[in-house]
Design a protein around this motif. Sequence first.
Motif, PDB file in Angstrom:
ATOM      1  N   LYS A 151      45.472  20.606  54.075  1.00  0.00           N
ATOM      2  CA  LYS A 151      45.483  19.053  53.351  1.00  0.00           C
ATOM      3  C   LYS A 151      44.305  18.416  53.616  1.00  0.00           C
ATOM      4  O   LYS A 151      43.535  18.402  54.520  1.00  0.00           O
ATOM      5  N   LEU A 152      44.118  17.963  52.432  1.00  0.00           N
ATOM      6  CA  LEU A 152      42.634  17.137  52.032  1.00  0.00           C
ATOM      7  C   LEU A 152      42.946  15.589  52.187  1.00  0.00           C
ATOM      8  O   LEU A 152      43.837  15.353  51.376  1.00  0.00           O
ATOM      9  N   GLY A 186      51.668  15.765  57.622  1.00  0.00           N
ATOM     10  CA  GLY A 186      52.697  15.012  56.612  1.00  0.00           C
ATOM     11  C   GLY A 186      52.131  15.835  55.534  1.00  0.00           C
ATOM     12  O   GLY A 186      50.879  16.222  55.237  1.00  0.00           O
ATOM     13  N   ILE A 187      53.110  16.109  54.589  1.00  0.00           N
ATOM     14  CA  ILE A 187      53.016  16.901  53.433  1.00  0.00           C
ATOM     15  C   ILE A 187      52.975  16.112  52.207  1.00  0.00           C
ATOM     16  O   ILE A 187      52.696  16.537  51.198  1.00  0.00           O
ATOM     17  N   LYS A 188      53.319  14.674  52.089  1.00  0.00           N
ATOM     18  CA  LYS A 188      53.366  13.976  50.908  1.00  0.00           C
ATOM     19  C   LYS A 188      51.946  13.573  50.644  1.00  0.00           C
ATOM     20  O   LYS A 188      51.111  12.983  51.330  1.00  0.00           O
ATOM     21  N   VAL A 189      51.744  13.966  49.252  1.00  0.00           N
ATOM     22  CA  VAL A 189      50.344  13.934  48.799  1.00  0.00           C
ATOM     23  C   VAL A 189      50.042  13.370  47.416  1.00  0.00           C
ATOM     24  O   VAL A 189      51.099  13.497  46.716  1.00  0.00           O
ATOM     25  N   VAL A 203      57.653  27.266  44.036  1.00  0.00           N
ATOM     26  CA  VAL A 203      58.123  25.822  44.150  1.00  0.00           C
ATOM     27  C   VAL A 203      59.740  25.836  44.361  1.00  0.00           C
ATOM     28  O   VAL A 203      60.151  26.711  43.719  1.00  0.00           O
ATOM     29  N   THR A 204      60.048  24.745  44.835  1.00  0.00           N
ATOM     30  CA  THR A 204      61.381  24.573  44.868  1.00  0.00           C
ATOM     31  C   THR A 204      61.592  22.855  44.884  1.00  0.00           C
ATOM     32  O   THR A 204      60.700  22.101  45.123  1.00  0.00           O
ATOM     33  N   PRO A 205      62.763  22.548  44.293  1.00  0.00           N
ATOM     34  CA  PRO A 205      62.970  21.113  44.186  1.00  0.00           C
ATOM     35  C   PRO A 205      62.770  20.365  45.549  1.00  0.00           C
ATOM     36  O   PRO A 205      62.307  19.292  45.684  1.00  0.00           O
ATOM     37  N   ARG A 206      63.176  21.061  46.594  1.00  0.00           N
ATOM     38  CA  ARG A 206      63.039  20.444  48.092  1.00  0.00           C
ATOM     39  C   ARG A 206      61.569  20.144  48.276  1.00  0.00           C
ATOM     40  O   ARG A 206      61.220  19.196  48.898  1.00  0.00           O
ATOM     41  N   TYR A 207      60.589  21.280  48.165  1.00  0.00           N
ATOM     42  CA  TYR A 207      59.066  21.252  48.233  1.00  0.00           C
ATOM     43  C   TYR A 207      58.587  19.983  47.558  1.00  0.00           C
ATOM     44  O   TYR A 207      57.940  19.164  48.071  1.00  0.00           O
ATOM     45  N   LEU A 208      59.102  19.843  46.334  1.00  0.00           N
ATOM     46  CA  LEU A 208      58.445  18.722  45.393  1.00  0.00           C
ATOM     47  C   LEU A 208      58.951  17.343  46.094  1.00  0.00           C
ATOM     48  O   LEU A 208      58.518  16.414  45.958  1.00  0.00           O
ATOM     49  N   ASP A 209      60.231  17.431  46.817  1.00  0.00           N
ATOM     50  CA  ASP A 209      60.661  16.098  47.367  1.00  0.00           C
ATOM     51  C   ASP A 209      59.903  15.719  48.430  1.00  0.00           C
ATOM     52  O   ASP A 209      59.488  14.527  48.680  1.00  0.00           O
ATOM     53  N   LEU A 210      59.489  16.796  49.367  1.00  0.00           N
ATOM     54  CA  LEU A 210      58.705  16.576  50.202  1.00  0.00           C
ATOM     55  C   LEU A 210      57.096  16.112  49.875  1.00  0.00           C
ATOM     56  O   LEU A 210      56.518  15.141  50.335  1.00  0.00           O
ATOM     57  N   VAL A 211      56.678  16.842  49.111  1.00  0.00           N
ATOM     58  CA  VAL A 211      55.275  16.511  48.694  1.00  0.00           C
ATOM     59  C   VAL A 211      54.942  15.466  47.741  1.00  0.00           C
ATOM     60  O   VAL A 211      54.237  14.584  48.031  1.00  0.00           O
ATOM     61  N   HIS A 212      56.142  15.261  46.936  1.00  0.00           N
ATOM     62  CA  HIS A 212      56.028  14.093  45.992  1.00  0.00           C
ATOM     63  C   HIS A 212      54.740  13.682  45.529  1.00  0.00           C
ATOM     64  O   HIS A 212      54.340  12.678  45.366  1.00  0.00           O
ATOM     65  N   PRO A 213      54.393  14.915  44.955  1.00  0.00           N
ATOM     66  CA  PRO A 213      52.853  14.567  44.220  1.00  0.00           C
ATOM     67  C   PRO A 213      53.016  13.855  42.941  1.00  0.00           C
ATOM     68  O   PRO A 213      54.005  13.735  42.014  1.00  0.00           O
ATOM     69  N   GLN A 214      51.826  13.251  42.463  1.00  0.00           N
ATOM     70  CA  GLN A 214      51.675  12.634  41.080  1.00  0.00           C
ATOM     71  C   GLN A 214      51.182  13.677  40.280  1.00  0.00           C
ATOM     72  O   GLN A 214      51.709  13.512  38.929  1.00  0.00           O
TER      73      GLN A 214
END
Length: 290
Positions: A151-152, A186-189, A203-214
């Motif tokens: 994580k950066l 923290g994984i939200k970036v 990738v999974t929908p759950r992963y994108l829920d957690l990472v919530h990238p723009q």
Amino acid sequence: MRLLNVGQGDATYIRNGSSRVIIDGGPEPTVFGRYLDSLRLNNTTIDVVILTHQHLDHYSGLQELFKTARHIRIRYFFENKDPAPAVTLAHLRDSILSRMDRDSLIYRDTDDPCSNRRPICTITMTGGARLHIMAPQPNGEGANNRSAAVKLIGPDSASFTMWLAGDAEHEEINWFEQAGYDQNPGIKVNVLKADHHGSCNGVTPRYLDLVHPQWVVVSLGVRNEYGHMHTQAKRIYRNAGIPWYRTDQNGTITIRSPGTPNGSYTIVPEYPGTNLNGPSDRTSHQIGCT
Ligand SMILES: [Zn+2]
């Protein structure tokens, strides 16, 4: 930070203040070597090199760092040190070991990244950005599920964050949550580097829920034999409303963060266009990734 266009593989360069970090080196030493030249990294010190996992499309280019004529000094080299039969990886490890003796390189195991039995190692760069290096899943199935996540966090944590996890597949992506990485660090970036070159198993929908990238940025080669990016992966990104850039179509992708409060980061692809399709995508519907 630059996601370099190295073909079918990953190579990332991060610069903050005078600190320099490289995560993976792509599949071709000559291609990665040209980036070392154009980024003017010869005769410099690379503070941190991270090999996310033991696949050739991630480690092969890193051999260029050790070429004597380049005079590149490396302070820390991270990898999971798993036994691996590949001869090119053995050469890379020989180079690392000889630098340890000669040049005070510090060789770290991503399973214990700070050598303190803790799963997360935090490195602060001279411009104030931070890098969290996380231990991979201990018994991950296959090399991909042994990918170290990184994580950066930009100098002003509100302005830019990014998550990169090599080629982690569903098994390890689910494990990141079990390991508590969604809480610490923290994984939200803001930006996600797509796991496994835009494969449906990255990738999974759950992963994108957690990472919530723009934004999602994807590193892959034109006409790769795997059919990346996969139709299912694109569908998951699209359903979540997240646009992507991809190195095979957009070239090298550069992300800049001003590092000032409320400053916003910018993503500049070498060639414009978002949500593009690539030549390999025609054959990209994968059985087993519904
Ligand atoms: Zn890969």
